[in-house]
Design an enzyme around this catalytic site. Structure first.
Site, PDB file in Angstrom:
ATOM      1  N   ARG A  49      36.410  -7.699   4.170  1.00  0.00           N
ATOM      2  CA  ARG A  49      37.756  -7.177   3.880  1.00  0.00           C
ATOM      3  C   ARG A  49      38.838  -8.029   4.536  1.00  0.00           C
ATOM      4  NH1 ARG A  49      36.697  -0.731   3.793  1.00  0.00           N
ATOM      5  NH2 ARG A  49      36.276  -0.647   1.583  1.00  0.00           N
ATOM      6  N   LYS A 210      26.509  11.848  -7.733  1.00  0.00           N
ATOM      7  CA  LYS A 210      26.864  13.008  -8.543  1.00  0.00           C
ATOM      8  C   LYS A 210      27.500  12.664  -9.875  1.00  0.00           C
ATOM      9  CE  LYS A 210      27.466  16.295  -4.841  1.00  0.00           C
ATOM     10  NZ  LYS A 210      28.427  17.126  -4.146  1.00  0.00           N
ATOM     11  N   GLY A 363      32.525   0.173  -2.834  1.00  0.00           N
ATOM     12  CA  GLY A 363      31.745   1.202  -2.159  1.00  0.00           C
ATOM     13  C   GLY A 363      30.284   0.836  -2.023  1.00  0.00           C
ATOM     14  N   GLY A 386      37.068   4.506  -3.466  1.00  0.00           N
ATOM     15  CA  GLY A 386      37.836   5.591  -4.086  1.00  0.00           C
ATOM     16  C   GLY A 386      38.930   5.064  -5.003  1.00  0.00           C
TER      17      GLY A 386
HETATM   18  P1  AMP Z   1      28.298   7.469  -5.056  1.00  0.00           P
HETATM   19  O1  AMP Z   1      29.170   7.413  -3.826  1.00  0.00           O
HETATM   20  O2  AMP Z   1      28.533   8.638  -5.920  1.00  0.00           O
HETATM   21  O3  AMP Z   1      28.302   6.151  -5.805  1.00  0.00           O
HETATM   22  O4  AMP Z   1      26.850   7.688  -4.542  1.00  0.00           O
HETATM   23  C1  AMP Z   1      26.147   6.750  -3.783  1.00  0.00           C
HETATM   24  C2  AMP Z   1      24.957   7.446  -3.185  1.00  0.00           C
HETATM   25  O5  AMP Z   1      24.152   7.968  -4.226  1.00  0.00           O
HETATM   26  C3  AMP Z   1      24.067   6.544  -2.373  1.00  0.00           C
HETATM   27  O6  AMP Z   1      24.204   6.862  -1.026  1.00  0.00           O
HETATM   28  C4  AMP Z   1      22.670   6.851  -2.873  1.00  0.00           C
HETATM   29  O7  AMP Z   1      21.743   7.098  -1.854  1.00  0.00           O
HETATM   30  C5  AMP Z   1      22.870   8.125  -3.685  1.00  0.00           C
HETATM   31  N1  AMP Z   1      21.872   8.276  -4.754  1.00  0.00           N
HETATM   32  C6  AMP Z   1      21.569   7.405  -5.715  1.00  0.00           C
HETATM   33  N2  AMP Z   1      20.562   7.861  -6.482  1.00  0.00           N
HETATM   34  C7  AMP Z   1      20.219   9.072  -5.991  1.00  0.00           C
HETATM   35  C8  AMP Z   1      19.240  10.026  -6.334  1.00  0.00           C
HETATM   36  N3  AMP Z   1      18.394   9.838  -7.343  1.00  0.00           N
HETATM   37  N4  AMP Z   1      19.170  11.152  -5.599  1.00  0.00           N
HETATM   38  C9  AMP Z   1      20.021  11.347  -4.576  1.00  0.00           C
HETATM   39  N5  AMP Z   1      20.971  10.477  -4.191  1.00  0.00           N
HETATM   40  C10 AMP Z   1      21.068   9.341  -4.893  1.00  0.00           C
END
Ligand code: AMP
Length: 406
Positions: A49, A210, A363, A386
């Site tokens: 960064r 999610k 991220g 974000g």
């Molecule tokens: P996000 O911030 O929504 O992009 O989520 C990233 C996070 O999603 C990472 O820390 C991963 O460990 C988690 N992740 C990815 N695949 C899965 C999964 N199948 N089950 C639970 N967590 C997950």
């Protein structure tokens, strides 16, 4: 000499650029995103960064400006706290630009003003963490004024914080001519310019925890993409909505209807929609936990999907082969655990090998690409998590809206 920051696509940003300001010999406040990771001894573990801000800082140096740098770091909750001090950033920056950077222990106040008033052309100061002052995150008017008092011009180069309605991002722009730095411009050009006017076929890969966090991205892209690939935890909400039994996989039950609606809507528009066909499952996400490889139709009770399997990697990689533009946001599995990282790293390699303009939305995906060792082969990696997501959702970023119109 500062680097030429010619952009691949011009004209997306209708805001002033740092190049439109006459900053020669003047005081310029540059809001950076120096929110770096530190280890327990407060050593910087990743300075990307800081490096990303160098084109703007070097340009201001070349212009002989008096440079006032400011940033947040972590969440000090309105108090001075050595764990969140920017002192180590000042030292690292000094080494990178080979020029003295004076660290000021506060970000406003008589002492800060006094030091800044004595600056000569080309001098650089870095203020202490803006979030050590409570007023920053409240976008408090008097605080914004105090920051503005320090300079003649304001430049936002903190893309990662541009979705925040804070004093140093929004409030300050009321009092100074305000422009975008080179990093901010580049982020907008890629995440808005390229994404909204892609060379097609355009493939979006979405993953992460999610579905609720990414549904709006699918919605915003549905008139521009040719294929949508969904992996990671969010895939299991879509699969359950289709009637699959997904065991104990991450599922947002309140999103099932919407997930179905979105998937059907996308397909009705002629867009190909891909979901994992196989997955690595485990009973826990602890390192060393037992794993099995199954199809996504046979995840037993008590087991959860933690990564995509090899057939999904093949399916997704083949879908990327003809792409001319690829956007990737969100890992394919719990890649932080070695045993569950293979799917994410394989996709990272497929993206890196594609003969396409490739954009990785900050991220966790940034970290995954870095760990897979393919960062250098990606066209653009966003520095904002974000903020990148909000742009991809088609939202306006407050810090961008606040800049002076061209
Ligand atoms: P996000 O911030 O929504 O992009 O989520 C990233 C996070 O999603 C990472 O820390 C991963 O460990 C988690 N992740 C990815 N695949 C899965 C999964 N199948 N089950 C639970 N967590 C997950």
């Amino acid at each position: 000499m500062s680097e030429d920051r010619s952009l691949p696509i011009k004209g997306v940003l209708n805001k002033l650029s740092i190049k439109d300001l006459d900053i020669r010999g003047k005081r310029v406040f540059i809001r950076c995103d120096f929110n770096v990771s530190l280890d327990e001894n407060l050593n910087i573990t990743d300075d990307r960064r800081i490096r990303a801000a160098l084109p703007t800082i070097n340009y201001a140096i070349d212009e002989g400006s008096k440079i006032i740098l400011a940033s947040h770091l972590g969440r000090p909750k309105g108090r001075t706290d050595t764990r969140y001090s920017l002192a180590s950033v000042a030292r690292r920056l000094q080494r990178l630009i080979k020029k003295e950077v004076t660290f000021l222990p506060d970000c406003v106040g008589a002492k800060t003003e006094d030091t800044i008033n004595k600056m000569s052309e080309g001098d650089i100061v870095l203020l202490e963490n803006l979030r050590c002052c409570n007023e920053e995150e409240k976008n408090e008017e008097e605080f914004s004024k105090s920051l503005a008092k320090l300079a003649d011009f304001y430049v936002n180069d903190a893309f990662g914080a541009t979705h925040r309605n804070h004093s140093s991002i929004v409030g300050i722009t009321k009092y100074l001519p305000s422009a975008a730095g080179f990093l901010l411009q580049k982020e907008i050009e890629y995440l808005q310019g390229v994404v909204n006017h892609p060379v097609r076929p355009f493939v979006a890969i979405l993953g992460g925890a999610k579905a609720s966090g990414k549904i709006d991205v699918i919605r915003n892209l549905e008139d521009k993409v040719d294929k949508v690939i969904v992996g990671g935890g969010m895939a299991y909400t879509f699969l359950k909505a289709m009637g699959y039994d997904v065991g104990d996989s991450l599922v947002e039950n309140d999103m099932l209807e919407l997930a179905n609606e979105i998937r059907k809507g996308v397909i009705a528009k002629g867009i190909k929609f891909y979901l994992p066909v196989d997955c690595v499952i485990s009973q826990s996400i602890e390192p060393g936990a037992e794993t099995k490889l199954v199809t996504t139709q046979e995840i037993p009770k008590g087991w959860k999907a933690v990564d995509i399997g090899p057939a999904s990697v093949k399916l997704f990689s083949e879908a990327l082969e003809s792409a001319k533009t690829i956007l990737w946001n969100g890992p394919m599995g719990v890649f932080e655990v070695d045993a569950f990282s293979r799917g994410t790293f394989s996709i990272a390699h497929s993206v890196a090998d594609a003969y396409a303009l490739t954009i990785v939305g900050g991220g966790d995906t940034d970290l995954a690409v870095n760990r897979a060792g393919v960062s250098e082969s990606i066209s653009f990696i966003s520095t904002g998590g974000g903020a990148a997501l909000e742009l991809l959702e088609g939202k306006d970023l407050p810090g961008l809206v606040a800049l002076t119109d061209k």
